[in-house]
Design an enzyme around this catalytic site. Sequence first.
Site, PDB file in Angstrom:
ATOM      1  N   ARG A   1       0.828  -1.215   0.000  1.00 53.20           N
ATOM      2  CA  ARG A   1       0.000   0.000   0.000  1.00 53.20           C
ATOM      3  C   ARG A   1       0.862   1.265   0.000  1.00 53.20           C
ATOM      4  O   ARG A   1       0.415   2.344  -0.387  1.00 53.20           O
ATOM      5  CB  ARG A   1      -0.997  -0.003   1.178  1.00 53.20           C
ATOM      6  CG  ARG A   1      -1.899   1.218   1.205  1.00 53.20           C
ATOM      7  CD  ARG A   1      -3.227   0.965   1.916  1.00 53.20           C
ATOM      8  NE  ARG A   1      -3.067   0.346   3.204  1.00 53.20           N
ATOM      9  CZ  ARG A   1      -2.588   0.945   4.293  1.00 53.20           C
ATOM     10  NH1 ARG A   1      -2.209   2.200   4.259  1.00 53.20           N
ATOM     11  NH2 ARG A   1      -2.489   0.295   5.435  1.00 53.20           N
TER      12      ARG A   1
ATOM     13  N   TYR B   1     -14.501  15.980 -16.657  1.00 49.67           N
ATOM     14  CA  TYR B   1     -15.085  14.647 -16.497  1.00 49.67           C
ATOM     15  C   TYR B   1     -16.133  14.665 -15.372  1.00 49.67           C
ATOM     16  O   TYR B   1     -15.918  15.285 -14.326  1.00 49.67           O
ATOM     17  CB  TYR B   1     -13.953  13.652 -16.212  1.00 49.67           C
ATOM     18  CG  TYR B   1     -14.449  12.287 -15.860  1.00 49.67           C
ATOM     19  CD1 TYR B   1     -15.309  11.601 -16.717  1.00 49.67           C
ATOM     20  CD2 TYR B   1     -14.085  11.673 -14.677  1.00 49.67           C
ATOM     21  CE1 TYR B   1     -15.779  10.351 -16.387  1.00 49.67           C
ATOM     22  CE2 TYR B   1     -14.541  10.417 -14.338  1.00 49.67           C
ATOM     23  CZ  TYR B   1     -15.404   9.765 -15.202  1.00 49.67           C
ATOM     24  OH  TYR B   1     -15.878   8.523 -14.870  1.00 49.67           O
TER      25      TYR B   1
ATOM     26  N   ASP C   1      -5.252  17.768 -15.679  1.00 48.10           N
ATOM     27  CA  ASP C   1      -5.575  16.391 -16.054  1.00 48.10           C
ATOM     28  C   ASP C   1      -5.195  16.227 -17.523  1.00 48.10           C
ATOM     29  O   ASP C   1      -5.802  16.826 -18.414  1.00 48.10           O
ATOM     30  CB  ASP C   1      -7.075  16.139 -15.820  1.00 48.10           C
ATOM     31  CG  ASP C   1      -7.513  14.723 -16.170  1.00 48.10           C
ATOM     32  OD1 ASP C   1      -6.860  14.093 -17.022  1.00 48.10           O
ATOM     33  OD2 ASP C   1      -8.523  14.264 -15.614  1.00 48.10           O
TER      34      ASP C   1
ATOM     35  N   LYS D   1      -6.999   4.907 -19.451  1.00 46.24           N
ATOM     36  CA  LYS D   1      -7.308   5.271 -20.829  1.00 46.24           C
ATOM     37  C   LYS D   1      -6.112   4.947 -21.740  1.00 46.24           C
ATOM     38  O   LYS D   1      -5.760   3.807 -21.885  1.00 46.24           O
ATOM     39  CB  LYS D   1      -7.718   6.747 -20.872  1.00 46.24           C
ATOM     40  CG  LYS D   1      -8.814   7.097 -19.834  1.00 46.24           C
ATOM     41  CD  LYS D   1     -10.073   6.372 -20.126  1.00 46.24           C
ATOM     42  CE  LYS D   1     -11.256   6.565 -19.199  1.00 46.24           C
ATOM     43  NZ  LYS D   1     -11.149   6.976 -17.874  1.00 46.24           N
TER      44      LYS D   1
HETATM   45  C1  PLP Z   1     -10.449  13.206 -18.296  1.00 43.16           C
HETATM   46  C2  PLP Z   1     -10.686  12.130 -17.284  1.00 43.16           C
HETATM   47  N1  PLP Z   1     -10.096  12.218 -16.078  1.00 43.16           N
HETATM   48  C3  PLP Z   1     -10.289  11.268 -15.134  1.00 43.16           C
HETATM   49  C4  PLP Z   1     -11.110  10.186 -15.352  1.00 43.16           C
HETATM   50  C5  PLP Z   1     -11.316   9.167 -14.265  1.00 43.16           C
HETATM   51  O1  PLP Z   1     -10.504   8.074 -14.458  1.00 43.16           O
HETATM   52  P1  PLP Z   1     -10.780   6.611 -13.831  1.00 43.16           P
HETATM   53  O2  PLP Z   1     -11.990   6.080 -14.490  1.00 43.16           O
HETATM   54  O3  PLP Z   1      -9.524   5.877 -14.144  1.00 43.16           O
HETATM   55  O4  PLP Z   1     -10.993   6.802 -12.357  1.00 43.16           O
HETATM   56  C6  PLP Z   1     -11.726  10.041 -16.597  1.00 43.16           C
HETATM   57  C7  PLP Z   1     -12.591   8.869 -16.847  1.00 43.16           C
HETATM   58  O5  PLP Z   1     -13.289   8.791 -17.828  1.00 43.16           O
HETATM   59  C8  PLP Z   1     -11.521  11.039 -17.582  1.00 43.16           C
HETATM   60  O6  PLP Z   1     -12.101  10.979 -18.787  1.00 43.16           O
END
Ligand code: PLP
Length: 394
Positions: free
Chosen positions: A58, A111, A183, A208
């Site tokens: 962890r 998101y 992000d 992704k």
């Molecule tokens: C731009 C973006 N950031 C963060 C996330 C969240 O990622 P996770 O599904 O791996 O928690 C997503 C998920 O679709 C996303 O499109």
Amino acid sequence: MSKEFRFDTKAIHGTDFKRNPENALNPPIFQTTTFVFEDLDHVEKVMSFESQDYVYTRGNNPTLRLFENRLAELEYGKGAVAFSSGMAAITSVLFSRLQPKDTVITHKTLYGSSYNVITNILPKYGVNYKIVDLTDIEELEKSIDESVKVVYFETPSNPNLSIIDIEKVVKISHEKGIKVVVDNTFATPYFQNPLLLGADVVVHSATKYIGGHGDALGGVAVSKDEKYIHYLKFDYMCEFGGVMSPFNAWLMLRGIKTLGLRMRQHEKNAMEVAKFLNSHPKVKNVMYPGLENFKGHEIAKKQMRGFGAIISFEIEGGTKNLEKFIKGLKLCQLAVSLGDTETLVEVPSLMTHRGYPKEKLEEFGFSENMVRISVGLEDYNDIIEDLEEAIKKI
Ligand SMILES: Cc1ncc(COP(=O)(O)O)c(C=O)c1O
């Protein structure tokens, strides 16, 4: 090795060229929860961080460390923290940077779960938020007050591909001592490096493009500030417990080897699909940073090395036609997520962005009937033919 290799080489080999145990070409998966100490002297050295040896998965694990080092290299950071998902990375970074009475500024589109965390969850802990159109730098300047501690955004943003000028946001924010968190999921380190443009922290949903095959959840945060990485890892990742599994770290490392190759083909396919959609009479509002008439195109050209492979658009004729179009798709799959080898199509207002207030969608910059497509790695002629056949159904 002191030579600075290019992206594809670094993605495969890293930069330290350390041999794997038993001279294996690929690293083993250290599938263990705990690590054995030599004696209490060794315990003291490891627990006080004098030694980099491991304690408990962890907190750290050799497979995770390899993944973290690889991401730090590709994003030009000094360190990285691996998480169980993108959301684990995002929430840990936000909680680590904000306290009650602080304010976080975010862009109009991001998101859905990140929007939910900022507008519903952080306020329960006394953290305020402001939603600002970050493509308008003057609006950002006007919205800054003493309580603002973090500016958080995606560029390109989910789902409408807003392009935000990272350098400009950083300049204004840093003058006021505000941290900038980006992000970088849509662009990946192959097309964009926010830390090189001055951002303080980069986060990714590694689920992704980084993993790239739709088979493993993961997240990562990268920074040039080693002290901050240590704090994020041991006070947040380790204590909240959102750690990446060693197997997923291994899958991510495998995915990263082909990140450049995949991104080049994703983008090539996306450009063809965007051109097709943009010229189709039954399609409107095509949003893709690679299109010259797209609002953020010039900024994207300046700060990115490519435009990515996410496109949003609308089908003429409202909800009824949208339903027929979606039903008509055969190759393109109706699913959330993105960045996989398969082309995925979704309707943000019903799926990933369901938490956005319906009556305010247009204000936020997208519509109820908007479709988002993550262009995969199939032959682009087949993707286009599938879209064409589905549009014929309306
Ligand atoms: C731009 C973006 N950031 C963060 C996330 C969240 O990622 P996770 O599904 O791996 O928690 C997503 C998920 O679709 C996303 O499109």
